[in-house]
Design a protein around this motif. Structure first.
Motif: not given
Length: 75
Positions: A30-41, A43-49
């Protein structure tokens, strides 16, 4: 990291069935990536799967980093 496919029990419409799943693990800092950003990423990954055909063809947008040299591969 992605693991091997395995059969796991899932409840679908009130009935327990065994379905094939592939475990996926990740580490987030979380010093690099917030939970909200990780959640969006994720969701995008799930969409590709769910819809792998989205990965076919050229990208709609191509972003370049400053200072990165892109060379063509030899055929």
């Amino acid at each position: 990291a992605m693991g091997n496919f395995r059969e796991v029990p899932r409840t679908i419409a009130g009935e327990t069935k065994f379905v094939t799943c592939m475990p996926v693990g990740y580490v987030m800092d979380e010093r690099i990536c917030t939970g909200a950003y990780c959640s969006m990423a994720l969701q995008k990954f799930k969409g590709y799967l769910t819809h792998p055909e989205r990965l076919e063809g050229a990208p709609k947008v191509l972003n370049y980093d400053d200072g990165v040299v892109i060379t063509k591969r030899k055929s």
